[in-house]
Design an enzyme around this catalytic site. Structure first.
Site, PDB file in Angstrom:
ATOM      1  N   ASN A 112       0.827  -1.207   0.000  1.00 36.93           N
ATOM      2  CA  ASN A 112       0.000   0.000   0.000  1.00 36.93           C
ATOM      3  C   ASN A 112       0.865   1.262   0.000  1.00 36.93           C
ATOM      4  O   ASN A 112       1.023   1.912  -1.023  1.00 36.93           O
ATOM      5  CB  ASN A 112      -0.949  -0.001   1.202  1.00 36.93           C
ATOM      6  CG  ASN A 112      -2.128   0.930   1.010  1.00 36.93           C
ATOM      7  OD1 ASN A 112      -2.013   2.005   0.439  1.00 36.93           O
ATOM      8  ND2 ASN A 112      -3.294   0.530   1.478  1.00 36.93           N
ATOM      9  N   ASP A 113       1.430   1.603   1.142  1.00 34.46           N
ATOM     10  CA  ASP A 113       2.181   2.852   1.254  1.00 34.46           C
ATOM     11  C   ASP A 113       3.379   2.914   0.317  1.00 34.46           C
ATOM     12  O   ASP A 113       3.753   3.991  -0.146  1.00 34.46           O
ATOM     13  CB  ASP A 113       2.653   3.052   2.698  1.00 34.46           C
ATOM     14  CG  ASP A 113       1.488   3.179   3.666  1.00 34.46           C
ATOM     15  OD1 ASP A 113       0.448   3.741   3.260  1.00 34.46           O
ATOM     16  OD2 ASP A 113       1.610   2.712   4.807  1.00 34.46           O
TER      17      ASP A 113
END
Length: 472
Positions: free
Chosen positions: A393-394
């Site tokens: 994600n990040d």
């Protein structure tokens, strides 16, 4: 006998240095780990040889050594065989804690039983203080990190406030007072000793507890460094040159790795230790709901992969949670058999510990040459047909480069948005550890494939077989 002991120590140090050096590359990591294990075995043998014939080395000592070796060996073997790959970060944190505890126990033995070890000098007393202080912080900090990773422990709300800094400063002052008292008493002050143990243990909890999951790779590598420093201090206590050198190497390697992790997140070590969780309380950048999401079926994903010439896989913690690395390997084998080039993009802080994705993929027999570090793979994304993001994600969030108001801004990320097509496999639209919205999900060339990574990959493999991908 003394010459033999020095010779064994020298060989052990050289093997350990070679082992640590070999851990820097995926291809040599496994053999390097075995080399380091041989070095530690030689270190134990050398220590036993040095104590042969001494008055304190009697039958009872041999009994304790044998029992301790058997218990530790059995527990280590069981842990190595049974621990799932998703729990590897917790296991590493536990091992760091065990290293800190062992150094702490050695220092306590030297302080509580004078004459049993090389003690009495100022150097030995200071070494005891350092070993107790660092060892206790390492043990409690590692246990807290393990509990947070396992989901057994969460950060209390007050630990995200400025009150925690006052508490930690007070504990640090108590540690300093206890250390001075212990040094002034030549290591014989029991009150100072136990005050140092308790206060430093609480300080380890106070520093580690507020740190969020996104910063855990940094915490684990830092605690690894602490365990090396504690071991080096214990080496001065027992008069072991090998332990001093080995501890110093582990401590230095851990600090270097910590800096690499901080650079990979564009954060300073101070902000990790004293700034709380990444994204906590951040008001700017990345907020709001998703309004322009495109989802697709596994069948559509398979059709796109079939027509691709180059595919890049981006593994994340979601892949580890689903235990889908073996299914992923079957999918990539089908693609490779069809003449499609497949690579894996590895972000330095993907997962929950340094090298987590490398270990995960190595377990599935992914060829080492297909694992590409972020700096190497980023220039290749514009020429990539399909990127398959699995649970990351990040580390793929474009905000890190496009939004100066985002807490992620400046963090090096994988430029997956530059590929022609991006498929993101996620269970839902929840944010990553940072709590930041991912702008990648709303881009025109991104499609979401919702579901558990293992099930999605299994269905994808079935679709590829129906399409005849990989069949000769």
């Amino acid at each position: 006998m003394e010459f033999l002991n020095y010779a064994i120590d020298l060989v052990a140090v050289l093997l350990l240095a070679l082992g640590i050096k070999g851990l820097s590359k995926v291809r040599s990591a496994r053999s390097a780990n075995q080399l380091a294990a041989v070095a530690m075995a030689l270190a134990v043998i050398g220590l036993l040889i040095s104590y042969l014939g001494t008055p304190s080395f009697d039958g009872q000592a041999w009994a304790w050594i044998i029992v301790g070796t058997l218990v530790g060996g059995v527990l280590g073997a069981i842990t190595a065989q049974r621990v799932p790959m998703t729990s590897m970060p917790e296991t590493v944190a536990l091992f760091n804690g065990c290293g800190g505890m062992s150094s702490l126990l050695v220092a306590l033995a030297a302080a509580m039983f004078p004459g049993t070890l090389d003690d009495g000098t100022l150097v030995a007393v200071v070494s005891i203080v350092i070993s107790v202080f660092v060892g206790s912080i390492t043990f409690t900090g590692s246990i807290v990190a393990m509990a947070k990773l396992q989901g057994w422990l969460s950060t209390p709300p007050w630990m995200q406030s400025k009150i925690r800094h006052l508490v930690n400063i007070a504990l640090a002052v108590v540690c300093f007072v206890a250390a001075i008292n212990l040094i002034a008493a030549d290591g014989s002050s029991q009150a100072g000793l136990w005050l140092l143990v308790i206060s430093s243990g609480l300080l380890g909890i106070g520093v580690t507890l507020p740190i969020g999951g996104a910063d855990m790779p940094v915490v684990i590598s830092l605690l690894n460094s602490y365990s090396g420093v504690a071991a080096a201090a214990a080496g001065f206590v027992v008069g072991s040159q090998l332990l001093i050198v080995a501890g110093a190497m582990v401590g230095a390697a851990g600090l270097i790795l910590t800096q690499v992790m901080c650079n990979g997140m564009n954060r300073s070590l101070v902000s990790v230790l004293f700034g709380g969780a990444l994204g906590a309380g951040s008001g700017g950048g990345g907020g709001g709901e998703y309004t322009n999401i495109t989802s697709c079926s596994v069948e559509e994903c398979a059709l796109t992969l079939e027509a691709a010439e180059r595919v890049v896989i981006v593994p994340g913690y979601g892949l580890a949670v689903a235990q889908a690395q073996h299914t992923l390997r079957e999918v990539t084998r089908s693609l490779e058999a069809a003449g499609i080039q497949v690579d894996y993009a590895i972000h330095p802080v993907a997962g929950r510990m340094p090298g987590h994705m490398n270990v995960l993929l190595a377990e599935a027999d992914v060829p080492y040459e297909q694992l590409k570090e972020m700096d190497i793979i980023n220039p290749d994304f514009p020429a990539t047909d399909v990127v398959l993001v699995l649970g990351a994600n990040d580390v793929v969030n474009p905000q890190a480069k496009n939004d100066p108001e985002s807490p992620l801004y400046g963090m090096p990320v994988l430029d997956v948005q530059q590929a022609r097509t991006v498929f993101v496999v996620k269970r839902g639209m929840s944010a990553g550890y940072s709590g930041i919205k991912n702008d990648l999900f709303e881009l025109a060339n991104t499609s979401m494939v919702f579901g558990d990574a293992k099930k999605v990959l299994g269905d994808l493999l079935g679709e590829l077989k129906e399409l005849g991908v990989g069949k000769k």
